[in-house]
Design a protein around this motif. Sequence first.
Motif: not given
Length: 674
Positions: A379-399
Amino acid sequence: MTVAAPSAAPAETAAPAARARWQPWALAAICAAAGALYAWRIGGGQLGNSYYSAAVKSMTGSFSNFLFGSFDPYGVFTVDKPPMSLWPQAVSVLIFGFHGWSLLLPQVLEGVAAVFLLHRTVRLWAGENAALLAALFLALTPITVAINRDNNPDTLLVLLLIAAAYAFTRSVQSDTSRTRWLLWCAFFVGCGFVTKMMQAWIVLPGFALAYFVGTSAPVKRRLLDLLGAAVVLLGSSFWWTALHDLWPGSKPYMGGSTDGTALNLIFGYNGFGRIFGGEGNFGPGHRPGGALPGGLDLPAGTAPPSGGPGGFELPPGGGGMFGGETGLGRMFSSQVGGQISWLLPLALLVLVAVAVRGIRRKHPGDLARRAGWFAWGSWLLVTGVVFSYAQGIWHPYYTTMLAPAIAAICAAGLVGFWREYRHGSAWLLLPAGVALTAGWAFVLANRDPSWHGWTRWAVLAVGVVAVVALVAGKLVRQAVFTRASLVLTIVTLLLVPTVWSTATAATGESMGGMPSAGPSEFGGMRFPGGTHKPGRGMADLMNGKLSAEQQRILAYAKQHSGGTAITLAVAGPAMTASSFVIGSDETVIGMGGFLGSDDSPSVGQLQQWTAEGKLKFVLGTTGTRGMGGGAEEKRQEWIKQHCTVVDPAAYGGKTAAAEPGPMGGAQTLYQCHA
């Protein structure tokens, strides 16, 4: 090391009745503290994300609007998400009326429920002490406090994913009801999909792998269980999509899509577009040349604004519109680090220790415990990697989606580190974890000393004393050092996050669509003038307040509309129209969805409404290029051809050039003709 060994479940798991008397009271206190943080001053006239707040108000007007999540009372288009997170808010508004606190009350309850349910989940897996720590860590995560005081869908998403983790944990610990609990796990993830689409599916690979390695059932049985869970997952994920797209009667256009269907939104703008950019997501190299909502500046060090007044461009390769540069460092960056990463280094240390111990073991040990590490770790690693490399609109509160995994891993890890410290050979893991966490907290607090900067020195001092006490306690073996070091360890881990969370709640302020904790608002972006706070116009926009000029415009349109079905159509991004929807009981519609880019209403609809006498007045925005692209340009061209400017003197307003709209440009009232 005890933490890494997937050994027999602790005594607390096997016999919950043997828990100490203070532990239930501790859980009650943690939940009460969470509720206080989430609920403090939520009724202070703030409405959270005005985009969703306007939709909630519209949803209370008709069954169709409620079912599909219509943004406007006329049912022209929906919000750009499925409406599951908005349904509790709409029910609350129906019961208590439309107020800030009635909108946000469901969020508070969902946030407290998430804290309680995480405790129950971790207790099954790692015991009561770890469960209490996990609940405390989640309750005091700064971004979790901020998001639970807002009405974005992430609060419900987190609750549903924790429910899925609870069901998964029950499935790997039961031989008789294994399949049933796994199906419940899939169902809750599917509900998360109806809340925030594909983001909920990020946890699936880890859950599937954890179930496969975490049960002793025959391989064929495990595969059949996973196949059955996949069927439940698809059904619970796509039922609303099918309902919307196959609905035989009239229905709102699916906001954010290119063809009006929910399926297009899932795999386009809200799906792969968020990961790879494009589909309206402002990926790398995209230069919309339009106005950034509210005239926000880009973070320091990025490309300067361009494209005219209020225009902007993203830094080359930047992506992630509001979340800073992509890459593994994103979770620790100035835009994101203070929101979620306080315990992230400790969580990674725990996972490394668990992995090393697992590699060294000759026997698999307790399968259910191992499955828990797989589930939470992935959960932590996969989500963290997806969030880290998301190229589109991505907000910090997603974390905030990372918070339950960080809390569970750190809590179980600390309990294991403590056991190892007391009875094992790898006792240095605990002081190392404390030192690592204290050092990172100092770095985060030092980035902007104007925001409770004293905490950086406080956590450094307490951290040093905690490490010294831990080492001294191990060397001299005195009970007084042991007890003191335990207290100091917890204080070190939670000192600065607690101050940030409490300060965020105490301000009682809402950042509308982009909630955040600490000094840096809007993910590191700044308002005009270099401040972190919006001006009055933007603040009113976020809280659904009409300016005096807008009130006069609406009153004029109502008086001269002749009883048309639509009192006023507002061009531009939906936030411009949200104030009219929230601040009046008139039938006001937006044009173009969230960004103004949707083909809804189409030029054909505008022409038909005008010909049928359903629409007479349009509030347009001039003087700036919008972000809507071709659909918006076609509507603007239609307005020029079929509408005439209403002299501001007719409604006692200012000249168009003197009345800038809250999203940039100038607001102009048009009267349209067939």
